[in-house]
Design an enzyme around this catalytic site. Sequence first.
Site, PDB file in Angstrom:
ATOM      1  N   HIS A 339       8.108   3.111   4.847  1.00 42.58           N
ATOM      2  CA  HIS A 339       8.959   2.315   3.962  1.00 42.58           C
ATOM      3  C   HIS A 339       8.768   0.830   4.287  1.00 42.58           C
ATOM      4  O   HIS A 339       8.930   0.401   5.428  1.00 42.58           O
ATOM      5  CB  HIS A 339      10.418   2.715   4.141  1.00 42.58           C
ATOM      6  CG  HIS A 339      11.333   2.044   3.175  1.00 42.58           C
ATOM      7  ND1 HIS A 339      11.543   2.530   1.901  1.00 42.58           N
ATOM      8  CD2 HIS A 339      12.064   0.907   3.274  1.00 42.58           C
ATOM      9  CE1 HIS A 339      12.375   1.720   1.265  1.00 42.58           C
ATOM     10  NE2 HIS A 339      12.708   0.734   2.067  1.00 42.58           N
ATOM     11  N   ALA A 340       8.407   0.034   3.279  1.00 40.02           N
ATOM     12  CA  ALA A 340       8.090  -1.373   3.495  1.00 40.02           C
ATOM     13  C   ALA A 340       9.293  -2.130   4.040  1.00 40.02           C
ATOM     14  O   ALA A 340      10.422  -1.950   3.578  1.00 40.02           O
ATOM     15  CB  ALA A 340       7.611  -2.010   2.195  1.00 40.02           C
ATOM     16  N   HIS A 369       7.965  -9.693  -2.093  1.00 39.16           N
ATOM     17  CA  HIS A 369       9.343  -9.394  -1.706  1.00 39.16           C
ATOM     18  C   HIS A 369       9.511  -9.442  -0.190  1.00 39.16           C
ATOM     19  O   HIS A 369      10.423 -10.105   0.330  1.00 39.16           O
ATOM     20  CB  HIS A 369       9.740  -8.020  -2.239  1.00 39.16           C
ATOM     21  CG  HIS A 369      11.073  -7.546  -1.753  1.00 39.16           C
ATOM     22  ND1 HIS A 369      12.250  -7.838  -2.402  1.00 39.16           N
ATOM     23  CD2 HIS A 369      11.423  -6.818  -0.660  1.00 39.16           C
ATOM     24  CE1 HIS A 369      13.265  -7.305  -1.731  1.00 39.16           C
ATOM     25  NE2 HIS A 369      12.784  -6.671  -0.679  1.00 39.16           N
ATOM     26  N   GLU A 370       8.644  -8.742   0.528  1.00 40.63           N
ATOM     27  CA  GLU A 370       8.780  -8.683   1.985  1.00 40.63           C
ATOM     28  C   GLU A 370       8.545 -10.044   2.628  1.00 40.63           C
ATOM     29  O   GLU A 370       9.231 -10.426   3.579  1.00 40.63           O
ATOM     30  CB  GLU A 370       7.827  -7.630   2.575  1.00 40.63           C
ATOM     31  CG  GLU A 370       8.079  -6.209   2.088  1.00 40.63           C
ATOM     32  CD  GLU A 370       9.500  -5.711   2.334  1.00 40.63           C
ATOM     33  OE1 GLU A 370      10.202  -6.255   3.215  1.00 40.63           O
ATOM     34  OE2 GLU A 370       9.926  -4.780   1.629  1.00 40.63           O
ATOM     35  N   HIS A 373      11.607 -12.184   2.721  1.00 39.85           N
ATOM     36  CA  HIS A 373      12.442 -11.982   3.902  1.00 39.85           C
ATOM     37  C   HIS A 373      11.938 -12.834   5.067  1.00 39.85           C
ATOM     38  O   HIS A 373      12.717 -13.488   5.771  1.00 39.85           O
ATOM     39  CB  HIS A 373      12.412 -10.513   4.325  1.00 39.85           C
ATOM     40  CG  HIS A 373      13.171  -9.573   3.445  1.00 39.85           C
ATOM     41  ND1 HIS A 373      14.524  -9.648   3.249  1.00 39.85           N
ATOM     42  CD2 HIS A 373      12.750  -8.497   2.714  1.00 39.85           C
ATOM     43  CE1 HIS A 373      14.919  -8.672   2.441  1.00 39.85           C
ATOM     44  NE2 HIS A 373      13.854  -7.967   2.104  1.00 39.85           N
ATOM     45  N   GLU A 397      17.595  -9.913  -0.184  1.00 43.09           N
ATOM     46  CA  GLU A 397      16.754  -9.085  -1.046  1.00 43.09           C
ATOM     47  C   GLU A 397      16.274  -9.837  -2.280  1.00 43.09           C
ATOM     48  O   GLU A 397      15.198  -9.558  -2.814  1.00 43.09           O
ATOM     49  CB  GLU A 397      17.526  -7.824  -1.463  1.00 43.09           C
ATOM     50  CG  GLU A 397      17.965  -6.932  -0.315  1.00 43.09           C
ATOM     51  CD  GLU A 397      16.800  -6.410   0.515  1.00 43.09           C
ATOM     52  OE1 GLU A 397      15.671  -6.280  -0.019  1.00 43.09           O
ATOM     53  OE2 GLU A 397      17.008  -6.156   1.715  1.00 43.09           O
ATOM     54  N   HIS A 497      17.360   5.212   2.369  1.00 43.42           N
ATOM     55  CA  HIS A 497      18.465   4.356   2.783  1.00 43.42           C
ATOM     56  C   HIS A 497      19.713   5.137   3.183  1.00 43.42           C
ATOM     57  O   HIS A 497      20.621   4.572   3.801  1.00 43.42           O
ATOM     58  CB  HIS A 497      18.793   3.366   1.667  1.00 43.42           C
ATOM     59  CG  HIS A 497      17.631   2.497   1.309  1.00 43.42           C
ATOM     60  ND1 HIS A 497      16.576   2.958   0.537  1.00 43.42           N
ATOM     61  CD2 HIS A 497      17.342   1.212   1.624  1.00 43.42           C
ATOM     62  CE1 HIS A 497      15.691   1.987   0.400  1.00 43.42           C
ATOM     63  NE2 HIS A 497      16.122   0.926   1.044  1.00 43.42           N
ATOM     64  N   TYR A 507      20.836  -4.401  -2.920  1.00 45.31           N
ATOM     65  CA  TYR A 507      19.721  -4.338  -3.870  1.00 45.31           C
ATOM     66  C   TYR A 507      20.219  -4.553  -5.297  1.00 45.31           C
ATOM     67  O   TYR A 507      19.573  -5.260  -6.084  1.00 45.31           O
ATOM     68  CB  TYR A 507      18.989  -3.006  -3.733  1.00 45.31           C
ATOM     69  CG  TYR A 507      18.414  -2.792  -2.354  1.00 45.31           C
ATOM     70  CD1 TYR A 507      17.289  -3.496  -1.929  1.00 45.31           C
ATOM     71  CD2 TYR A 507      19.013  -1.906  -1.461  1.00 45.31           C
ATOM     72  CE1 TYR A 507      16.769  -3.310  -0.647  1.00 45.31           C
ATOM     73  CE2 TYR A 507      18.508  -1.724  -0.184  1.00 45.31           C
ATOM     74  CZ  TYR A 507      17.389  -2.427   0.219  1.00 45.31           C
ATOM     75  OH  TYR A 507      16.894  -2.246   1.491  1.00 45.31           O
TER      76      TYR A 507
END
Length: 598
Positions: A339-340, A369-370, A373, A397, A497, A507
């Site tokens: 999971h990324a 997206h990552e 963060h 997020e 999750h 999210y």
Amino acid sequence: MKGFLACGVSAICMLLAGCDDGAKAKSAADAAIFLEAAEQELAEHSEFAARTEWAQQTNISYDTDWLLSRASAIGTELVVRLANETKAFEGLDLPPEQARKMAFLRSGIVMPAPSREGAAAELAEITTRLSSTYSTGKYEMKGKALNLDELSTIIEQSRDPNELKEAWEGWRTVSPSMAGDYARMVEIANEGARELGFSNLADMWLSNYDMAPEAMQEEADRLWGQVEPLYRELHCHVRAQLHDQYGDAVQSTSGPIRADLLGNMWAQQWSTLYPLVAPRAADPGYDLTEALKQKKYDPVRMVKAGEAFFSSLGFDPLPATFWERSMITRPKDREVVCHASAWDLDNVDDIRIKMCTEVNAEDFQTVHHELGHNYYQRAYNKQDILFRTGAHDGFHEAIGDFVALSITPEYLKQIGLIDTLPSPEADLGLLMDRALEKIAFLPFGLMVDKWRWGVFRGETTPETYNAAWWELAKRYQGIAPPGPRPENAFDPGAKYHIPGNTPYLRYFLSFVMQFQFHKAACEQAGWTGPLHRCSIYGNKAVGEKFNAMMTAGASQPWPDTLQLFTGGREMDASAMVEYFDPLMGWLKDQNKDRACGW
């Protein structure tokens, strides 16, 4: 380890006058001393825990599971102790910064254990076991043991309803064994939440938004009300097209959609259905996945492209350690958590991503997206430890996804991935593609934590876990399982999750806020065209305001931070509605003779 954790003496007892049980804080000065010591402890443990968890998630084994369980127990005992010690300061008129830190210490624990002996260890063992069970789960299909990635590929690519059903049900055979552990975990964490002064774990989670828990729950419902009409139109059109594809025997023109037909293991995003549901004559003229392959992108180059976007906004390059230490592809020699996720291991600049990256359009967006963060983590690394996080979890997020909204045809042409811009007639196709990702997700993003709130409050009991899950899925998503579920089914556990205990409201909020950020950024850039065509790539003035928002971290109430970038103090889905307005008109026209709803 250094600090008070090693000797087991409370920070208050060490730092305030006297060590008798009746020692009480007397002033804001005492609170400042306590908070400084608490943040030192948290900083020291945080790095130890992060490196332990990184080792386990990138190499799952008996030993790394044991180490993570041990580190988790120590960490839980630490944060619970510090949270309980804040009670000595209740009633004091503290400066806003100190009061904010005290509130974070009390409510910022995802899974609190009570302080009684053995509770933290039991909780850590359960959470580690749940995570491992999920990450190593497999189902034998056609003589081969398939992992989640492989089963998901079937869901994404197959159009055989029998094969889809087997893959969908097969993945859910990994989760029934989790149900007992999950129920026990909830018991322990609720006990911990009550010890900290909360009615239950749901109220504790909802206390992290600078407003009362019930007000935050109402806020989520208000935002859903803004976008629900668009979702219902999309659902109606997709259901009709699935009926055309499969016929009445598989998908009716009324009622819920069969979950395994929607191209995603959890029916949370429907992007792979694009060829079935796209507007005619709205072909953008390119396939991003094919373009990436034709231009010989590999996973590392995809990450480099994400870094280049942030660099174009004026951000410094990622540190060399990012490239040395990240897990960008799935290793072949060990089990990992695929999971990324994005990581900040030392709360300074040891930032990394963990992905089993594949060369496709979905992972191209996931990379952005990552990295969002990571850039956020680095932006606020000068704040005090307790403020080194997002303004609220939805901000974290939303940051990367906001940047990914600028992955427009114009941007793809600028970086050489496509040669020709599609005509304006293709806009409907591009909007449909994005709606299948963004709009389709919204009810799922809301219902996951609605299910958990019911569980945490005791309204949903272990005997009704699965029935409650599907009641919410039908109410919000308008979906149903492909067949009757077994009596022992625990389908919530088949979503990362849930066993991973990652709050999910973040999210839902982020999918709303990213469009709010996008509209504000486009206005700052002087953009006057349709919102869906705007890209901020290369705009350093926008990047400067963007960085100012991120640098604030959690040092002030989130409305103050939101105002820094957007000028407004409320979360608002109107930008999302505006973005998809052309598609909404088209969907209404398509659906005018259809019976929508379920």
